[in-house]
Design a protein around this motif. Structure first.
Motif, PDB file in Angstrom:
ATOM      1  N   GLN A   1       3.232   1.952  -1.689  1.00 34.05           N
ATOM      2  CA  GLN A   1       3.616   2.363  -3.051  1.00 34.05           C
ATOM      3  C   GLN A   1       2.644   3.421  -3.607  1.00 34.05           C
ATOM      4  O   GLN A   1       2.990   4.169  -4.505  1.00 34.05           O
ATOM      5  N   PHE A   2       1.410   3.438  -3.088  1.00 31.35           N
ATOM      6  CA  PHE A   2       0.417   4.398  -3.607  1.00 31.35           C
ATOM      7  C   PHE A   2       0.707   5.788  -3.049  1.00 31.35           C
ATOM      8  O   PHE A   2       0.860   5.945  -1.839  1.00 31.35           O
TER       9      PHE A   2
ATOM     10  N   TYR B   1       0.829  -1.222   0.000  1.00 32.28           N
ATOM     11  CA  TYR B   1       0.000   0.000   0.000  1.00 32.28           C
ATOM     12  C   TYR B   1       0.862   1.270   0.000  1.00 32.28           C
ATOM     13  O   TYR B   1       0.454   2.296  -0.543  1.00 32.28           O
TER      14      TYR B   1
END
Length: 889
Positions: free
Chosen positions: A43-44, A41
């Motif tokens: 990475q978002f 997550y």
């Protein structure tokens, strides 16, 4: 241009992250799987916005989930805040501010932590709304808002207090000017939490002492006097901490109130809350070290000493009481093993500070009281004995098992004053030792262990007394008593006895020789018996013994006791076992002590060190192939053992290294990115240069160039000790290879000259090594160095004056004489400095150097003529003229 739409979370994303957080805080969940998902997550780009939203707005969720979101957000922002999209940064900040007044205490506390991280990353100036929001909360009279703001401010003050004492663009005053009056106002708050947070926040500024605090000092002190009687222990503890810090930083502001403060501290030292008493107890050492008004404190000693002595008894909940019951035959638990730190080899005059073993232990009222008594005894000396000794004697005479803690505290007190009160105690030392030695057999292990320590504190004076028969008998009693305790069945006593014995060894040195066989038998018996933790102390005691008795160890009957168990252990341990570290250190001392006597063990030890270094260098790039995790300490300890081997074997080391690839390996280590590896590598380079320079010859210029690079200013800041050893190694190489170093002499000198400039921040040892190496280069290449001497002669002579008389100083002065002979005019304007440096010698033992110095002085006398020469001499100190007189000028 249209405003960007405000970020909104997607329902699905919100649900997924909340579910994950729920699992994250569940004690039964699969932590590694959840961690991987959280990383996914992350990475978002808007993941942190989701966390901020859940933390600030997910009212329907449990406080635990919101708090988990907040803590995750804090960790993410610590590493990623600066790289976030500015609109996301703004969104997170906006969501955080309203949480300052949250109804739930955990949310308020968590938001304070996150805000402090954001301020660390983006500075106060990057968040003007924060200051405004904090002021509004503090002025709101609503307890939740005030607590939330104070919690955030206290964390900012703790982490980055300097941020609040800076000019902020657009603000008329510094943040500290805005907040300090409000902090002081909160001293009167009916809420203990606000009194505690406000005082704690101001305390963070005492060391910095900003102008705002100086201006408000009277108000601050008045507030402290009121809070000194606070009903809440944590507030009283902070009052004590404030007085301790002020005594350290700005004692003058306390002068008018010192009597009242000392009276308060005396009472606080008896506080029913141990933490208040501990904080108050710190005051006495700080007071003595600041040397505020020593006569005033003298008036309090009669009341203070009994309090310190009372507090030196073990508290019922002291963890040492449980540890003291540990049987020596039980294996250590992993958590009992203290982290160990190897000190890289260092060439120079500075004493390397010993690791303070207590840094790992818990600091408590007992230890602080003993430390306070130690400092007081060093300031007031024998004057404290009339107040202290009757109390000590009374406690020592208490009988019965229930009074053992009182007796133990009295023995601790004797050890604490051993240094400061020795003049008064020395005449009674025989009776004291006579009394203490039987306590080594006391039924209580903590009395046995403290007696070991106290005897070690007197070891210097016990050794001084061996000139007469009684003194010798006393020394033997102590020695044998400690050796018996080394074989105690209790781990705590083993540790104390071994450490005490190591101290006695250092003082006694060759006095130990007649007892060497007995000592070795006891130490090696302990070596076979001890568990892991105490085994390290036995290694230390063996190493200290080797340093103390030197080549006396090199007798077959001694080696037959010492070496077989060590070699057996050496063979048992794998190359990646950290228990090798203390063994490598122990072998280093033995190799140096045995000298050429170590040659029978040299080959396998050398090969093992080489294998360890190579496998660690492989592990650094490819742990899988090496079959081990990289740990630079293996390389450092191995290099240091090779240095010990080189020092011990002397030129015989050439036979050992001749066919090896040590030269290439050493070059790699000299270029390593870890400073402590480079430090040990240059120490080994210098040791090899002394005894087998021919072996280094094929890569000579590379070694010298890399060593010179360590002396560049940017490198210096990073590691003085590396530069120190590199500089020393260049000098050792220079005197061996002489003219061959000429192509790079000026490059090296250009690196050394800046080191000689006066700078308090530089190690004295580095300046001395710089001066010696410059002298050695001047000695071997005078024709290259002498034309440039006017640029450095003055500073160089000042540095030479600081060096103690020894063979290295002789080398440096040979260089001085050589370049003055080559270019007498170059030193003329600094002749006074040249003469002062010559006058720094007590005696030049080398006749040929003495003659050279004579020639230099007579040459200048001739050059100047009698009149100007006499005038010149009159500018010197009388003591300097007296020293120069021995050169018949």
């Amino acid at each position: 241009m249209a405003a960007q739409p405000v970020w909104q979370p997607k329902e699905e994303g919100l649900r997924e992250i909340c579910t994950l957080l729920e699992q994250h805080i569940s004690p039964t969940s699969d932590k590694s799987r959840i961690w991987q998902q959280l990383q996914h997550y992350s990475q978002f780009p808007d993941f942190n916005n989701y966390l901020a939203f859940i933390f600030a707005r997910a009212e329907g969720k449990s406080v635990e989930i919101r708090q988990a979101a907040g803590l995750l957000l804090k960790n993410n922002l610590r590493s990623a805040f600066k790289s976030l999209d500015p609109t996301y940064q703004q969104y997170i900040k906006k969501e955080l501010l309203p949480c300052l007044g949250a109804a739930d205490r955990h949310i308020r506390s968590t938001v304070g932590t996150i805000i402090s991280v954001v301020v660390q990353q983006g500075r106060i100036s990057g968040w003007p709304e924060l200051l405004q929001g904090l002021v509004q909360c503090l002025d709101s009279n609503d307890q939740n808002h005030m607590e939330g703001a104070m919690d955030a401010l206290s964390k900012i003050c703790e982490d980055i207090p300097q941020e609040l004492d800076m000019d902020i663009p657009g603000l008329g005053e510094r943040p500290i000017d805005v907040f300090l009056p409000r902090f002081l106002q909160l001293f009167q708050s009916p809420h203990a939490s606000l009194r505690k947070l406000s005082l704690g926040s101001i305390n963070q500024f005492i060391m910095l002492m900003p102008a705002a605090l100086c201006r408000s000092m009277d108000k601050f002190l008045q507030g402290l006097f009121v809070l000194a009687h606070d009903s809440v222990a944590e507030v009283r503890k902070l009052v004590c901490a404030a007085f301790v810090q002020l005594t350290e930083v700005q004692p003058s502001v306390l002068e008018p109130h010192l009597r009242n403060i000392t009276e308060f501290m005396l009472q606080a030292n008896k506080d029913s809350d141990d933490e208040v008493a501990l904080e108050a107890c710190e005051f006495w050492s700080t007071y003595c070290e600041a040397q505020v008004n020593l006569e005033l404190l003298r008036e309090f000693l009669e009341r203070l000493i009994p309090i310190l002595l009372t507090n030196m008894a073990y508290a019922d909940d002291d963890e040492s009481l449980i540890e003291a019951e540990e049987d020596g035959s039980l294996p250590d638990r992993e958590q009992d093993l203290k982290p160990r730190f190897h000190t890289s080899r260092f060439h120079g005059s500075d004493e390397v500070a010993e690791d303070d073993d207590d840094s790992f232990n818990v600091w408590n009222l007992r230890k602080c009281s003993a430390a306070g008594l130690d400092v007081i005894s060093n300031v007031y000396g024998d004057d404290i004995l009339p107040a202290l000794m009757p109390l000590v004697q009374a406690k020592l005479s208490l009988s019965g098992d229930e009074n053992w803690k009182e007796r133990e505290a009295a023995v601790l007190a004797l050890g604490a004053i051993a240094e400061g009160c020795i003049r008064g105690l020395y005449p009674h030392l025989p009776e004291m030792v006579e009394f203490l030695v039987p306590l080594l057999d006391d039924k209580f292990p903590l009395i046995r262990s403290i007696t070991c320590w106290t005897l070690s504190r007197f070891s210097k004076f016990i050794v001084q007394g061996i000139g007469n028969q009684k003194g010798l008998e006393q020394f033997t009693k102590v020695l044998m008593g400690l050796l018996q305790r080394i074989l105690d069945t209790n781990k705590r006593v083993q540790e104390a006895a071994c450490s005490a014995f190591a101290t006695l060894e250092e003082e006694a040195a060759d006095v130990l020789v007649p007892h060497l066989e007995t000592i070795l038998q006891h130490l090696m018996c302990a070596f076979g018996r001890y568990q892991k933790r105490n085994l390290r102390i036995v290694y230390d005691a063996i190493g200290t013994l080797a340093d103390a008795v030197g080549e006396e160890l090199n007798r077959p009957r001694h080696l037959d006791i010492l070496m077989p168990p060590l070699i057996s252990k050496w063979q048992q341990l794998s190359n990646s076992d950290k228990d090798l570290f203390p063994l490598l250190e122990c072998f280093t001392s033995i190799a140096q002590a045995l000298g050429t006597g170590f040659s029978q063990f040299a080959e396998p030890v050398f090969q093992r060190c080489m294998i360890i270094i190579q496998s660690q260098q492989l592990a650094k790039v490819d742990p899988a192939s090496a079959g081990a995790q990289y740990d630079k300490e293996f390389i450092v300890c191995s290099l240091d053992l090779l240095s010990g081997l080189t020092e011990g074997l002397g030129s015989m080391i050439e036979n050992v290294v001749a066919q090896s690839n040590l030269r290439d390996l050493l070059l790699q280590c000299c270029m390593d990115d870890a400073p402590d590896i480079r430090q040990s590598a240059f120490a080994l380079l210098g040791d090899l240069a002394r005894v087998c320079p021919a072996y280094l010859h094929p890569r000579l210029s590379e070694f010298v160039t890399i060593a010179a690079k360590q002396l560049e200013t940017t490198q210096l800041i990073e590691s003085i000790s590396v530069a120190n050893n590199a500089c020393w190694a260049i000098g050792e190489l220079a005197v061996k290879v002489r003219q061959e170093i000429s192509p790079i002499v000026m490059n090296v000198i250009s690196c050394i000259v800046p080191i000689l400039q006066p700078a308090e921040s530089l190690h004295r040892s580095l300046i001395e090594n710089g001066a010696i190496t410059l002298g050695r280069l001047a000695w071997v290449c005078p024709e290259i160095v002498s034309p440039h001497m006017k640029h450095f002669i003055q500073q160089w002579c000042i540095a030479l004056s600081m060096i103690r008389d020894d063979i290295e100083k002789e080398d440096a002065f040979r260089g001085l004489c050589a370049i003055v002979r080559a270019n007498p005019a170059g030193a003329l304007s600094s002749l006074v400095y040249v003469c002062k440096s010559i006058a720094s010698w007590n005696v030049i033992r080398s006749q040929d150097l003495h003659d050279e110095v004579c020639q230099v002085l007579h040459g200048y006398k001739q050059m100047l003529g009698d009149g100007p020469w006499e005038q010149f001499l009159s500018a010197l100190e009388p003591s300097e003229k007296e020293k120069l007189a021995k050169y018949q000028i």
